[in-house]
Design a protein around this motif. Structure first.
Motif, PDB file in Angstrom:
ATOM      1  N   LEU A   1     -10.591   0.614  -2.921  1.00  0.00           N
ATOM      2  CA  LEU A   1     -11.335   0.852  -3.672  1.00  0.00           C
ATOM      3  C   LEU A   1     -12.649   1.917  -3.480  1.00  0.00           C
ATOM      4  O   LEU A   1     -13.323   1.682  -2.725  1.00  0.00           O
ATOM      5  CB  LEU A   1     -11.178   1.048  -5.339  1.00  0.00           C
ATOM      6  CG  LEU A   1      -9.886   0.697  -5.701  1.00  0.00           C
ATOM      7  CD1 LEU A   1     -10.063  -0.147  -7.435  1.00  0.00           C
ATOM      8  CD2 LEU A   1      -9.048   1.842  -5.833  1.00  0.00           C
TER       9      LEU A   1
ATOM     10  N   ALA B   1      -8.438  -3.905  -3.355  1.00  0.00           N
ATOM     11  CA  ALA B   1      -7.156  -3.644  -2.672  1.00  0.00           C
ATOM     12  C   ALA B   1      -6.169  -4.902  -2.489  1.00  0.00           C
ATOM     13  O   ALA B   1      -6.537  -5.692  -2.481  1.00  0.00           O
ATOM     14  CB  ALA B   1      -8.206  -3.328  -1.352  1.00  0.00           C
TER      15      ALA B   1
ATOM     16  N   HIS C   1      -6.739   4.736  -2.283  1.00  0.00           N
ATOM     17  CA  HIS C   1      -7.779   3.821  -2.465  1.00  0.00           C
ATOM     18  C   HIS C   1      -9.364   5.463  -2.707  1.00  0.00           C
ATOM     19  O   HIS C   1     -10.642   5.344  -2.955  1.00  0.00           O
ATOM     20  CB  HIS C   1      -8.295   3.553  -1.228  1.00  0.00           C
ATOM     21  CG  HIS C   1      -7.353   1.715  -1.590  1.00  0.00           C
ATOM     22  ND1 HIS C   1      -7.536   1.189  -0.634  1.00  0.00           N
ATOM     23  CD2 HIS C   1      -7.498   1.150  -3.187  1.00  0.00           C
ATOM     24  CE1 HIS C   1      -7.000  -0.439  -1.171  1.00  0.00           C
ATOM     25  NE2 HIS C   1      -6.390   0.252  -2.132  1.00  0.00           N
TER      26      HIS C   1
END
Length: 179
Positions: A115, A142, A159
């Motif tokens: 992210l 993640a 992301h």
């Protein structure tokens, strides 16, 4: 002999000739359970097949010490004293890492996206057999299938949504949005 009914015998690391009994048993189990060569389509199918073969072997063979009983009968007699099954073992290798400016984390010669909010702060990479989970302060930032090559980059375009809000041109030129 200790409470687990094992005898400890120290041996030299990386010296297979000192551990012949163990090495022979591995070969014996491989021959017993995987001959003929097993062909399955999933890990669950393999586990079910191995369970069936183990139970069949235990029911058909005598216990080495209690020769009047089968291995299965001895297992059933000991079952009440066994620790209850608590679910699958959460086995992973954990490594600290840092997040690059491109929202990626390097692990095992590959890069994985995280992210965008995780940039600039340390993370923990939990490497499982088939997946990578990246946590920051205990929160998953993640999760990706594990890449086993070298120099690969695994992206999740979601992301990068906060980055797109600031830099819309990244959608056209950014590596996470190719293909």
């Amino acid at each position: 002999m200790n409470q687990w009914r094992t005898n400890e015998r120290p041996c030299t690391p990386a010296s297979g000739w000192e551990k012949g009994q163990v090495e022979n048993q591995v070969g014996l189990v491989r021959e017993r359970m995987f001959t003929p060569r097993v062909r399955v389509s999933s890990l669950d199918e393999l586990n079910a097949l191995l369970m069936d073969r183990c139970v069949a072997y235990a029911k058909a063979h005598r216990h080495p010490e209690q020769t009047d009983k089968t291995i299965w009968e001895m297992f059933e007699a000991e079952r009440p004293q066994l620790v209850p099954y608590a679910g699958p073992f959460d086995g992973f290798h954990s490594v600290p890492a840092s997040v690059s400016k491109t929202c990626t984390v390097r692990f095992d010669n590959n890069k994985y996206s995280v992210l965008a909010t995780a940039v600039g702060r340390p993370v923990d990479v939990h490497a499982y057999a088939g997946r990578i989970v990246i946590r920051q302060d205990g929160v998953v930032v993640a999760e990706h299938p594990r890449a086993f090559g070298r120099g690969q980059t695994v992206y999740d375009p979601w992301h990068y949504v906060p980055v797109l809000a600031r830099k819309p041109g990244a959608l056209r030129n950014g590596a996470p949005f190719r293909d």
